[in-house]
Design a protein around this motif. Structure first.
Motif, mmCIF file in Angstrom:
data_model
loop_
_atom_site.group_PDB
_atom_site.id
_atom_site.type_symbol
_atom_site.label_atom_id
_atom_site.label_comp_id
_atom_site.label_asym_id
_atom_site.label_seq_id
_atom_site.Cartn_x
_atom_site.Cartn_y
_atom_site.Cartn_z
ATOM 1 N N SER A 44 50.868 19.454 -26.729
ATOM 2 C CA SER A 44 51.589 18.022 -26.574
ATOM 3 C C SER A 44 51.924 17.601 -28.140
ATOM 4 O O SER A 44 51.075 17.852 -28.930
ATOM 5 N N ASP A 45 52.818 17.112 -28.047
ATOM 6 C CA ASP A 45 53.292 16.517 -29.473
ATOM 7 C C ASP A 45 53.051 14.839 -29.524
ATOM 8 O O ASP A 45 53.286 14.248 -30.391
ATOM 9 N N GLU A 46 52.293 14.447 -28.332
ATOM 10 C CA GLU A 46 51.885 13.251 -28.183
ATOM 11 C C GLU A 46 50.668 12.843 -28.918
ATOM 12 O O GLU A 46 49.733 13.636 -28.584
ATOM 13 N N ASP A 47 50.594 11.803 -29.919
ATOM 14 C CA ASP A 47 49.226 11.531 -30.407
ATOM 15 C C ASP A 47 48.301 11.367 -29.355
ATOM 16 O O ASP A 47 48.395 10.640 -28.270
ATOM 17 N N GLY A 48 46.854 12.043 -29.486
ATOM 18 C CA GLY A 48 45.710 11.854 -28.496
ATOM 19 C C GLY A 48 45.863 12.473 -27.368
ATOM 20 O O GLY A 48 44.956 12.624 -26.539
ATOM 21 N N ILE A 49 46.918 13.370 -27.273
ATOM 22 C CA ILE A 49 47.170 14.247 -26.264
ATOM 23 C C ILE A 49 46.869 15.716 -26.620
ATOM 24 O O ILE A 49 47.707 16.269 -27.556
ATOM 25 N N ASP A 50 46.297 16.453 -25.847
ATOM 26 C CA ASP A 50 46.217 17.956 -26.212
ATOM 27 C C ASP A 50 47.112 18.783 -25.604
ATOM 28 O O ASP A 50 47.718 19.849 -26.118
ATOM 29 N N ILE A 51 47.418 18.467 -24.213
ATOM 30 C CA ILE A 51 48.126 19.577 -23.284
ATOM 31 C C ILE A 51 49.150 18.785 -22.527
ATOM 32 O O ILE A 51 48.589 17.720 -21.998
#
Length: 363
Positions: free
Chosen positions: A68-75
């Motif tokens: 993921s390219d979202e902060d705080g998200i891995d997958i």
């Protein structure tokens, strides 16, 4: 004829099963992607004889993973429900059982590195936007599937995968009660239309001439019931703002009855054109929330706890599923989070082949 090879990991996630792909190994175009998944699963035949599906809705599910390219998200977890026979792919819902395999699959694919004896993986369900924290067992930094956790509907035991769901209220419709009411009457049957992790239409089993304790096989044989249920579901979908749902697997349908085996409440879950042999993870959260909410069709079927968090034990055709619900009742029912423990296991990995005429592979 040339075939296209696509890497995959074949996983059991909870009480479902299917291929887990790296999203980057699949076509971006949604129509082409659907054709690739139909070919991979073998949709179009009751046995999925030309693919790896298992001839049931719980074995024709697909997970597609990416960093993921979202902060705080891995997958990022993108889900697809492929039909058994109709050559249809529904990208609207998510699946919590398949989600229980996302953490282990991400490690298997090298998308996440284990960290200590237990690895926390933050997952975003792309289809609904829900965020889930998965805790995967990695003793000594090595992924393991061995453990002592048993779940109804799966033989034996395995390592636990703890899931904590956040932001699941209004996951698809934007509202806890998307019809605007605690109860609606459709075709003479009272229902509660609720959206927690999965939009659902929920009724009392007795109001549809059932006990609520039927087996999945007995329910699937009762086509008169399914015809009546589908008419209610389609109208409920319209009232929930979902439009024409005749070819969509959402909203799902659920039935409630008093518990008879020591649980909190008895439940049946539909996918929606077949009875679920056990219980969906997403559906369990919605059914538990309905059970806890005063004024819904669950009134009179259970003794509600006054304060949260509370463990709600849902009885289903294969046993029970426990949902830990954190809620408050100061101004009506407010859900904070819902958590469950599932298991997963890698069954195979390698490459799956689809006809080259469908997709020639990445450019």
């Amino acid at each position: 004829m040339t075939q296209t090879a696509i890497p995959f990991v074949f996983m059991r996630g909870g009480t479902s099963r299917g291929p887990y792909f790296n999203r980057g190994d699949l076509p971006e175009d949604r129509d082409t992607l659907a054709e690739v998944l139909i070919a991979a699963v073998g949709s179009g035949h009751p046995l999925n004889i030309d693919g790896i599906g298992g001839g049931a809705a719980v074995t024709t599910k697909v997970a597609m993973l990416s960093r993921s390219d979202e902060d705080g998200i891995d997958i990022d977890y993108f889900f697809a429900q492929v039909s058994v026979e109709d050559r249809l792919v529904d990208f609207k819902p998510t699946c919590g059982n398949i989600l229980s395999g996302v953490g282990p699959a991400a490690i298997e694919m090298g998308l996440v590195q284990p960290a200590g004896d237990q690895t926390e993986i933050r997952i975003r369900a792309v289809n609904t936007g829900a965020e889930v924290l998965a805790r995967v067992q990695t003793p000594g930094g090595t992924l393991t599937y061995e453990g002592e956790t048993a779940i109804a509907g799966v033989p034996g035991t395995a390592a636990p995968v703890a899931l904590s769901f956040m932001g699941v209220v209004g996951s698809s419709t934007g509202a806890f009660l998307p019809s605007g009411h605690l109860r609606d009457e459709i075709d003479g049957v009272e229902v509660t239309c609720m959206d927690v992790a999965m939009p659902m239409v929920i009724a009392r089993a007795a109001d549809l001439g059932l006990t609520g304790y039927e087996s999945a096989e007995a329910l699937d044989a009762d086509r008169d019931f399914f015809a009546r249920m589908e008419a209610i579901r389609i109208e409920a979908g319209r009232r929930m703002g979902l439009g024409d749902v005749s070819k969509s697997v959402t909203p799902k349908f659920g039935l409630l009855a008093p518990a008879r085996a020591g649980g909190t409440i008895a439940t049946l879950y539909f996918m929606p054109w077949n009875a679920h042999p056990s219980m969906a993870v997403t559906g369990s959260q919605c059914l538990a929330s309905c059970a806890l909410t005063p004024g819904t069709v669950a009134d009179g079927l259970l003794e509600r706890p006054a304060t949260g968090p509370a463990e709600i034990v849902l009885e289903h055709p294969s046993g029970t599923i426990d949902v830990l619900v954190d809620f408050e009742m100061s101004d009506g029912f407010t859900l904070r989070s819902a958590g469950l423990v599932r298991t997963a296991r890698k069954l195979a990995d390698g490459r799956i082949y689809v006809p080259g005429r469908i997709w020639a592979g990445p450019a």
